[in-house]
Motif scaffolding. Sequence first.
Motif, mmCIF file in Angstrom:
data_model
loop_
_atom_site.group_PDB
_atom_site.id
_atom_site.type_symbol
_atom_site.label_atom_id
_atom_site.label_comp_id
_atom_site.label_asym_id
_atom_site.label_seq_id
_atom_site.Cartn_x
_atom_site.Cartn_y
_atom_site.Cartn_z
ATOM 1 N N TYR A 186 -9.796 5.932 6.606
ATOM 2 C CA TYR A 186 -8.740 6.738 5.994
ATOM 3 C C TYR A 186 -9.295 8.008 5.349
ATOM 4 C CZ TYR A 186 -4.089 7.360 3.953
ATOM 5 O OH TYR A 186 -2.833 7.841 3.633
ATOM 6 N N TYR B 138 -6.446 10.644 5.398
ATOM 7 C CA TYR B 138 -5.879 11.217 4.161
ATOM 8 C C TYR B 138 -5.754 12.728 4.283
ATOM 9 C CZ TYR B 138 -5.291 11.995 -0.893
ATOM 10 O OH TYR B 138 -4.816 12.360 -2.128
ATOM 11 N N ASN C 29 -11.814 1.945 2.289
ATOM 12 C CA ASN C 29 -11.705 0.655 2.976
ATOM 13 C C ASN C 29 -10.438 0.542 3.824
ATOM 14 O OD1 ASN C 29 -14.109 -0.559 2.206
ATOM 15 N ND2 ASN C 29 -13.277 -1.206 0.232
ATOM 16 N N ASN C 30 -9.504 1.467 3.643
ATOM 17 C CA ASN C 30 -8.300 1.479 4.482
ATOM 18 C C ASN C 30 -8.658 1.983 5.874
ATOM 19 O OD1 ASN C 30 -6.441 0.474 2.678
ATOM 20 N ND2 ASN C 30 -5.847 2.473 1.894
ATOM 21 N N THR D 234 -13.701 5.927 -9.202
ATOM 22 C CA THR D 234 -14.611 5.363 -8.199
ATOM 23 C C THR D 234 -13.925 4.278 -7.371
ATOM 24 O OG1 THR D 234 -16.485 5.810 -9.665
ATOM 25 C CG2 THR D 234 -16.855 4.280 -7.844
ATOM 26 N N LEU D 235 -13.211 3.389 -8.049
ATOM 27 C CA LEU D 235 -12.510 2.323 -7.332
ATOM 28 C C LEU D 235 -11.421 2.889 -6.420
ATOM 29 C CD1 LEU D 235 -12.133 -0.394 -10.134
ATOM 30 C CD2 LEU D 235 -13.721 -0.391 -8.189
ATOM 31 N N PHE D 236 -10.783 3.964 -6.861
ATOM 32 C CA PHE D 236 -9.749 4.613 -6.043
ATOM 33 C C PHE D 236 -10.329 5.120 -4.735
ATOM 34 C CE2 PHE D 236 -7.650 8.795 -5.126
ATOM 35 C CZ PHE D 236 -6.505 8.270 -4.545
ATOM 36 N N VAL E 278 -0.630 6.571 -8.296
ATOM 37 C CA VAL E 278 -2.043 6.448 -8.680
ATOM 38 C C VAL E 278 -2.298 7.158 -9.996
ATOM 39 C CG1 VAL E 278 -4.390 7.114 -8.023
ATOM 40 C CG2 VAL E 278 -2.842 6.155 -6.310
ATOM 41 N N ASN F 62 0.857 -1.187 0.000
ATOM 42 C CA ASN F 62 0.000 0.000 0.000
ATOM 43 C C ASN F 62 0.897 1.243 0.000
ATOM 44 O OD1 ASN F 62 -1.813 2.053 0.432
ATOM 45 N ND2 ASN F 62 -2.666 1.230 2.315
ATOM 46 N N ILE G 254 -13.169 4.118 -3.304
ATOM 47 C CA ILE G 254 -13.635 2.970 -2.508
ATOM 48 C C ILE G 254 -12.452 2.299 -1.806
ATOM 49 C CG2 ILE G 254 -14.667 0.672 -2.657
ATOM 50 C CD1 ILE G 254 -16.425 1.734 -4.936
ATOM 51 N N TRP G 255 -11.343 2.170 -2.522
ATOM 52 C CA TRP G 255 -10.162 1.526 -1.932
ATOM 53 C C TRP G 255 -9.627 2.335 -0.748
ATOM 54 C CZ3 TRP G 255 -4.717 2.853 -2.588
ATOM 55 C CH2 TRP G 255 -3.865 1.904 -2.030
ATOM 56 N N LEU G 256 -9.559 3.653 -0.907
ATOM 57 C CA LEU G 256 -9.108 4.496 0.199
ATOM 58 C C LEU G 256 -10.071 4.402 1.379
ATOM 59 C CD1 LEU G 256 -7.788 7.812 -1.430
ATOM 60 C CD2 LEU G 256 -6.466 5.917 -0.474
#
Length: 484
Positions: free
Chosen positions: A442, A263, A434-435, A426-428, A405, A223, A430-432
């Motif tokens: 995050y 973040y 979920n951290n 969108t996936l970016f 990224v 990560n 969602i991924w953040l």
Amino acid sequence: MPIPESVDKIEKYMKEKIGLGKSFDLGVRKLKILRKNVQIYYVNGLTDSRIIVELIEELVAINDHEKVSSNLFEIIENRLVHQSIVQIKTMDELVDQVLSGLIVVVMDGECIGFVVDVRSYPGRTPSEPDTERVVRGSRDGFVENIIVNTALTRRRIRDERLRFEITRIGERSKTDIAIGYIEDIANPDLLDIVRKEIKSIEIDGITMADKTVEEFIFKQGFNPFPQVRYTERADVASAHLLDGHVLIYVDTSPSVMITPTSYFYHLQHAEEFRQSPAVGTFVRWIRFLGVIASLFLLPLWFLFVMEPSLLPEKLSFIGPNEENNIPIILQIFLADLGVEFFRMAAIHTPTPLSTAMGLIAAVLIGQIAIDVGLFTPEVILYVALSAIGNYTTPSYELSIANKIVRLIFLAVVAIFHAPGFIIGGTLFIIWLANNKPLNIPYLWPFIPFHPIALWNVLVRTSIPGSVIRPSIVHTLNRYKQPIK
């Protein structure tokens, strides 16, 4: 193993196990006091010789003022004129303390040693950090000495509830790590997690200091996004302590780790709080704009280059005006990597030469690359704007993660065009979202949504108006100021 009553056995142990007599920096001073052998063990370079000489003078003077029948143990304890004296009973403690820069005094007939803190670690004096400069504000910053760093923090927070819990990590390095917090503010559950994770670290050495500790605590893997906020400013660290955060100090590192963070914590800078709220808000918005540009400007421009139909007629000028033999996506990657080459070269280039190198990069290489047809002018323009956006990011770690990224976004847009840009973004997010480092979202306070905290992220509110501490840390005492 307990400390032997014979100093000869202690000396033999130090020679066999620790290298006394082989390592030139490890030494012992032997004294004869009231007809008993007394030894002082030390490491040259880590101790203050002036203080040791004063202590030896005091001990030698015992022969002139005391009787042979006197209790030598109590006399030496009283004659060690130093504010930090600790008794130890095992050889492991003796070795650890000596190798940490303290001196140990042992004597015949006693299985107890005296540890005297005369550390004087080599290092620089506090100065303003290069990565966190401000126009107005303090010019002192953390250094590589953990004692100095905790003192800089204590100078700003003179609260009897400020705590620094110290431990040693590393089977061979035995590096000092301190956990800093304010007892009636910090969340006990958070403290327990940090303590447990630090104590569970099993490694022979952490010579890379705080970054190694971060990887152990947060199991970061590949990560790229930082799980803690690093700061070299004592005022920034102190402000987070008052907000209920837990700080991790690692000896030999000039950076302090702030936990937990999201973040948006990595987008804050001390300069915003050294100006008026209006100016601080303006500076913050400009910084946000730079971060957004570093992430999305190049992929968005490249999308418009591939699909000009998405542009309004008045913006139809966007895109290269002439054909080029090299595909645009390859030009972007080459230019972006070229900027990274120059950044790395600037780090490794001596300061007097770095300015000349920058001129060569900007004037000669850039212009000639355009003239020979390697790059189109617009590629250089947008790559440069994205690079500037990277440099406006206060956190160095976050800026590099954002760059990775951005390159992924470019690859996705090149393959899937507009759907790739939308789905990738969108996936970016969602991924953040979920951290959850230390069980903290995050993207807080954006996801989950917290309106008051998000307002404080977007707007630099005045200090008298900041009554409640951030809820991200779940503090014991929520209020910074008395409620009127």
